[in-house]
Design a protein around this motif. Structure first.
Motif, PDB file in Angstrom:
ATOM      1  N   VAL A  93     -19.734 -57.464  22.892  1.00 44.02           N
ATOM      2  CA  VAL A  93     -18.411 -58.023  22.623  1.00 44.02           C
ATOM      3  C   VAL A  93     -18.563 -59.440  22.083  1.00 44.02           C
ATOM      4  N   GLY A  94     -19.276 -60.309  22.825  1.00 43.28           N
ATOM      5  CA  GLY A  94     -19.478 -61.670  22.360  1.00 43.28           C
ATOM      6  C   GLY A  94     -20.183 -62.519  23.395  1.00 43.28           C
ATOM      7  N   THR A 111     -18.854 -69.858  20.852  1.00 43.52           N
ATOM      8  CA  THR A 111     -18.310 -68.649  21.492  1.00 43.52           C
ATOM      9  C   THR A 111     -18.166 -67.542  20.438  1.00 43.52           C
ATOM     10  N   ARG A 145     -20.238 -66.635  25.349  1.00 39.50           N
ATOM     11  CA  ARG A 145     -19.438 -67.819  25.666  1.00 39.50           C
ATOM     12  C   ARG A 145     -20.338 -69.004  25.963  1.00 39.50           C
ATOM     13  N   ASP A 151     -18.558 -57.927  18.469  1.00 43.02           N
ATOM     14  CA  ASP A 151     -17.914 -56.612  18.416  1.00 43.02           C
ATOM     15  C   ASP A 151     -18.773 -55.599  17.662  1.00 43.02           C
ATOM     16  N   SER A 182     -17.951 -64.026  18.503  1.00 41.40           N
ATOM     17  CA  SER A 182     -17.460 -62.673  18.759  1.00 41.40           C
ATOM     18  C   SER A 182     -18.236 -61.736  17.837  1.00 41.40           C
TER      19      SER A 182
END
Length: 212
Positions: free
Chosen positions: A38-39, A69, A41, A73, A71
């Motif tokens: 997903v990603g 951060t 952080r 996907d 992303s």
């Protein structure tokens, strides 16, 4: 058009051959893990990519730059051979500004490790489990990684899913075929038994008719 010649179906032997080929890994793959990255952080770097690996097999996302951060996907599918003992390792690397991504030489930001069995084995004991998790990244020494100049931990978010390979389905199929065969031989035995009963009755009747 011309008719295709029919393949001779030798009872169940064709199915058996297919099942054997699947089980030996000649057809399809073994089980695998789908790692939906997903990603991340709070990374200490602004350009990164993620590599998911089980043993020697690895798959990589593309790179995302300009953010702490990112992303991603992206769904990565990695083969699994020893589901009970294999370890899934998710590594985050610093992406080079130019050129190819190379996990062998790019700087490791941090990694997270998850036992395949910890999410692969579903509560009903079947191998169909999944898990959505956010994990703290650790450095090579096993220490937490932080965003530069802060005490905020760097993390990676993944959705993990265990996917059964053709091999296992073949074993299930073979089990079903064995059951059918056993039923068949039991039925044959019963038929033979019934035939004998009928013969005995006939012989009995013949004798009785002779006696009349």
């Amino acid at each position: 058009g011309p008719q295709m010649p029919m393949m001779p179906m030798m009872g169940m032997s064709v199915m058996e051959q297919i099942a054997k080929a699947m089980r030996d890994g000649d057809l399809g793959d073994q089980a695998s893990v789908e790692v939906h990255v997903v990603g991340c952080r709070n990374l200490p770097t602004q350009g990164s990519y993620v590599v998911a690996s089980v043993e020697k097999d690895s798959k990589s996302t593309g790179k995302v730059v300009g953010t702490h951060t990112p992303s991603f996907d992206e769904r990565l599918r990695v083969p699994v051979l020893q589901r009970r003992s294999d370890l899934l390792v998710v590594r985050v690397f610093e992406a080079p500004a130019e050129g190819k991504l190379d996990p062998a030489s790019d700087r490791l930001v941090g990694k997270a490790e998850v036992q395949v069995a910890s999410f692969g084995r579903a509560p009903d004991e079947s191998w169909s489990g999944s898990k959505h998790t956010t994990v703290d990244l650790l450095d090579e020494q096993g220490q937490p990684v932080y965003r530069t100049g802060s005490r905020v931990k760097s993390q990676v978010e993944v959705k993990l899913r265990f996917m059964e390979g053709a091999t296992k389905r073949a074993q299930v199929l073979e089990g079903q075929m064995d059951t059918i065969k056993q039923l068949q031989s039991v039925t044959d035995e019963r038929l033979k038994g019934k035939e004998k009963e009928v013969e005995t009755l006939r012989a009995d009747l013949d004798r009785k008719t002779e006696d009349l």
